[in-house]
Design a protein around this motif. Sequence first.
Motif, PDB file in Angstrom:
ATOM      1  N   ARG A 130      13.778 -44.560  33.410  1.00  0.00           N
ATOM      2  CA  ARG A 130      14.448 -43.759  34.165  1.00  0.00           C
ATOM      3  C   ARG A 130      15.802 -44.237  34.205  1.00  0.00           C
ATOM      4  NH1 ARG A 130       9.741 -42.961  37.614  1.00  0.00           N
ATOM      5  NH2 ARG A 130       8.563 -41.530  36.676  1.00  0.00           N
ATOM      6  N   GLN A 131      15.959 -45.601  34.452  1.00  0.00           N
ATOM      7  CA  GLN A 131      17.357 -45.896  34.696  1.00  0.00           C
ATOM      8  C   GLN A 131      18.058 -45.949  33.326  1.00  0.00           C
ATOM      9  OE1 GLN A 131      16.398 -49.994  35.873  1.00  0.00           O
ATOM     10  NE2 GLN A 131      15.838 -49.288  37.964  1.00  0.00           N
ATOM     11  N   GLU A 132      17.438 -46.095  32.195  1.00  0.00           N
ATOM     12  CA  GLU A 132      18.520 -46.184  31.015  1.00  0.00           C
ATOM     13  C   GLU A 132      18.503 -44.580  30.488  1.00  0.00           C
ATOM     14  OE1 GLU A 132      16.109 -48.293  28.221  1.00  0.00           O
ATOM     15  OE2 GLU A 132      16.360 -50.204  29.176  1.00  0.00           O
ATOM     16  N   GLY A 133      18.455 -43.593  31.377  1.00  0.00           N
ATOM     17  CA  GLY A 133      18.683 -42.346  30.876  1.00  0.00           C
ATOM     18  C   GLY A 133      17.538 -41.600  30.270  1.00  0.00           C
ATOM     19  N   ILE A 134      16.530 -41.822  30.353  1.00  0.00           N
ATOM     20  CA  ILE A 134      15.261 -41.159  29.668  1.00  0.00           C
ATOM     21  C   ILE A 134      14.912 -39.879  30.377  1.00  0.00           C
ATOM     22  CG2 ILE A 134      13.064 -41.605  28.710  1.00  0.00           C
ATOM     23  CD1 ILE A 134      15.011 -43.097  27.152  1.00  0.00           C
ATOM     24  N   GLU A 135      15.100 -39.572  31.650  1.00  0.00           N
ATOM     25  CA  GLU A 135      14.742 -38.614  32.557  1.00  0.00           C
ATOM     26  C   GLU A 135      14.729 -37.250  31.753  1.00  0.00           C
ATOM     27  OE1 GLU A 135      12.265 -37.690  35.301  1.00  0.00           O
ATOM     28  OE2 GLU A 135      12.942 -39.466  35.261  1.00  0.00           O
ATOM     29  N   GLU A 136      15.886 -36.918  31.161  1.00  0.00           N
ATOM     30  CA  GLU A 136      15.950 -35.529  30.512  1.00  0.00           C
ATOM     31  C   GLU A 136      15.003 -35.358  29.390  1.00  0.00           C
ATOM     32  OE1 GLU A 136      19.616 -33.969  29.450  1.00  0.00           O
ATOM     33  OE2 GLU A 136      20.782 -35.024  31.210  1.00  0.00           O
ATOM     34  N   GLY A 137      15.075 -36.528  28.431  1.00  0.00           N
ATOM     35  CA  GLY A 137      14.021 -36.371  27.617  1.00  0.00           C
ATOM     36  C   GLY A 137      12.584 -36.266  27.845  1.00  0.00           C
ATOM     37  N   LYS A 138      12.189 -36.990  29.123  1.00  0.00           N
ATOM     38  CA  LYS A 138      10.791 -37.025  29.484  1.00  0.00           C
ATOM     39  C   LYS A 138      10.547 -35.566  29.937  1.00  0.00           C
ATOM     40  CE  LYS A 138       8.339 -38.719  33.417  1.00  0.00           C
ATOM     41  NZ  LYS A 138       8.456 -39.541  34.777  1.00  0.00           N
ATOM     42  N   GLU A 139      11.500 -34.953  30.655  1.00  0.00           N
ATOM     43  CA  GLU A 139      11.132 -33.755  31.143  1.00  0.00           C
ATOM     44  C   GLU A 139      10.838 -32.668  30.001  1.00  0.00           C
ATOM     45  OE1 GLU A 139      13.146 -30.046  33.487  1.00  0.00           O
ATOM     46  OE2 GLU A 139      13.482 -32.137  34.178  1.00  0.00           O
ATOM     47  N   GLU A 140      11.633 -32.954  28.949  1.00  0.00           N
ATOM     48  CA  GLU A 140      11.663 -32.138  27.554  1.00  0.00           C
ATOM     49  C   GLU A 140      10.110 -32.262  26.766  1.00  0.00           C
ATOM     50  OE1 GLU A 140      11.803 -29.218  24.898  1.00  0.00           O
ATOM     51  OE2 GLU A 140      13.150 -29.510  26.652  1.00  0.00           O
ATOM     52  N   ALA A 141       9.696 -33.597  26.912  1.00  0.00           N
ATOM     53  CA  ALA A 141       8.566 -34.210  26.307  1.00  0.00           C
ATOM     54  C   ALA A 141       7.451 -33.560  27.075  1.00  0.00           C
ATOM     55  CB  ALA A 141       8.420 -35.677  26.439  1.00  0.00           C
ATOM     56  N   ILE A 142       7.497 -33.488  28.300  1.00  0.00           N
ATOM     57  CA  ILE A 142       6.378 -32.984  29.324  1.00  0.00           C
ATOM     58  C   ILE A 142       6.398 -31.674  29.079  1.00  0.00           C
ATOM     59  CG2 ILE A 142       5.688 -32.361  31.629  1.00  0.00           C
ATOM     60  CD1 ILE A 142       7.011 -35.140  32.470  1.00  0.00           C
ATOM     61  N   LEU A 143       7.539 -30.870  28.998  1.00  0.00           N
ATOM     62  CA  LEU A 143       7.006 -29.168  28.787  1.00  0.00           C
ATOM     63  C   LEU A 143       6.631 -29.165  27.317  1.00  0.00           C
ATOM     64  CD1 LEU A 143      10.629 -28.212  30.431  1.00  0.00           C
ATOM     65  CD2 LEU A 143       8.306 -27.685  31.271  1.00  0.00           C
ATOM     66  N   GLN A 144       7.063 -29.943  26.145  1.00  0.00           N
ATOM     67  CA  GLN A 144       6.343 -29.787  24.689  1.00  0.00           C
ATOM     68  C   GLN A 144       4.963 -30.035  24.947  1.00  0.00           C
ATOM     69  OE1 GLN A 144       8.986 -31.963  22.277  1.00  0.00           O
ATOM     70  NE2 GLN A 144      10.648 -30.279  22.150  1.00  0.00           N
ATOM     71  N   VAL A 145       4.617 -31.194  25.430  1.00  0.00           N
ATOM     72  CA  VAL A 145       3.253 -31.512  25.513  1.00  0.00           C
ATOM     73  C   VAL A 145       2.532 -30.333  26.164  1.00  0.00           C
ATOM     74  CG1 VAL A 145       1.562 -33.176  26.327  1.00  0.00           C
ATOM     75  CG2 VAL A 145       3.439 -34.027  25.095  1.00  0.00           C
ATOM     76  N   THR A 146       2.810 -29.936  27.340  1.00  0.00           N
ATOM     77  CA  THR A 146       1.959 -28.958  28.315  1.00  0.00           C
ATOM     78  C   THR A 146       2.025 -27.654  27.390  1.00  0.00           C
ATOM     79  OG1 THR A 146       2.986 -29.853  30.139  1.00  0.00           O
ATOM     80  CG2 THR A 146       2.035 -27.759  30.459  1.00  0.00           C
ATOM     81  N   SER A 147       3.132 -27.085  26.807  1.00  0.00           N
ATOM     82  CA  SER A 147       3.120 -26.117  25.974  1.00  0.00           C
ATOM     83  C   SER A 147       2.034 -26.111  24.906  1.00  0.00           C
ATOM     84  CB  SER A 147       4.343 -25.541  25.280  1.00  0.00           C
ATOM     85  OG  SER A 147       5.268 -25.420  26.370  1.00  0.00           O
ATOM     86  N   LEU A 148       1.894 -27.550  24.305  1.00  0.00           N
ATOM     87  CA  LEU A 148       0.996 -27.553  23.092  1.00  0.00           C
ATOM     88  C   LEU A 148      -0.527 -27.501  23.668  1.00  0.00           C
ATOM     89  CD1 LEU A 148       0.517 -28.263  20.100  1.00  0.00           C
ATOM     90  CD2 LEU A 148       0.668 -30.619  20.734  1.00  0.00           C
ATOM     91  N   PHE A 149      -0.601 -28.309  24.888  1.00  0.00           N
ATOM     92  CA  PHE A 149      -2.080 -28.038  25.113  1.00  0.00           C
ATOM     93  C   PHE A 149      -2.532 -26.863  25.582  1.00  0.00           C
ATOM     94  CE2 PHE A 149      -1.881 -32.726  27.108  1.00  0.00           C
ATOM     95  CZ  PHE A 149      -2.049 -33.103  25.868  1.00  0.00           C
ATOM     96  N   ILE A 150      -1.466 -25.907  26.153  1.00  0.00           N
ATOM     97  CA  ILE A 150      -1.786 -24.478  26.596  1.00  0.00           C
ATOM     98  C   ILE A 150      -2.129 -23.714  25.373  1.00  0.00           C
ATOM     99  CG2 ILE A 150      -0.740 -22.339  27.500  1.00  0.00           C
ATOM    100  CD1 ILE A 150       0.580 -24.162  29.568  1.00  0.00           C
TER     101      ILE A 150
END
Length: 183
Positions: A130-150
Amino acid sequence: MTSLDSYEKGKNYQEANNSYVIFFCCFDPLGLGLQQYTIHRHVDESPEHIADDGTTTIFLNIPSLRKDVNQPLQKFLDVIANRKVDGDDRFIVQLKKRIAFVKHNKKWRAEYMRLSLYEMDRRHGLKVARQEGIEEGKEEAILQVTSLFIKQQLPKERIIANLKEAYDLTDEEAEQYYKRCLK
């Protein structure tokens, strides 16, 4: 690349190239304890019928110690997981040399670190990420993984549990991601 990229204009559906999407997961994505999950599409109205459209999605559970995959793939997963691997295999020797080169090449180091989220998470935890600026990418990854699971029609409870485990989310946070993807 999407499965649509496999189709050329005017070509017959059966002539499409096969497409594979492979996810290397640092958690058990479906929670069934398997090391590899191979998923094919099915007909919703008749789930026992596989839609033979040439698309295959594969999830690999990197931390798994089951060794259910073929030997070359197992060695590759062991290298990714930073487990001890027999050094006699030519591919593994070359892979380790290439990893060492990339790690020590200043020009490529930033790219390697960007792509090596698994290693960063394992070594530094999510706080450093998170300190290295990954937060935005993390959110996008969570949304993509969630959509795939759905799309794979996993039960809501399984999706929420996987999100909580993989991304260190609270019940409420996981539920919000789930709801966002349903829209």
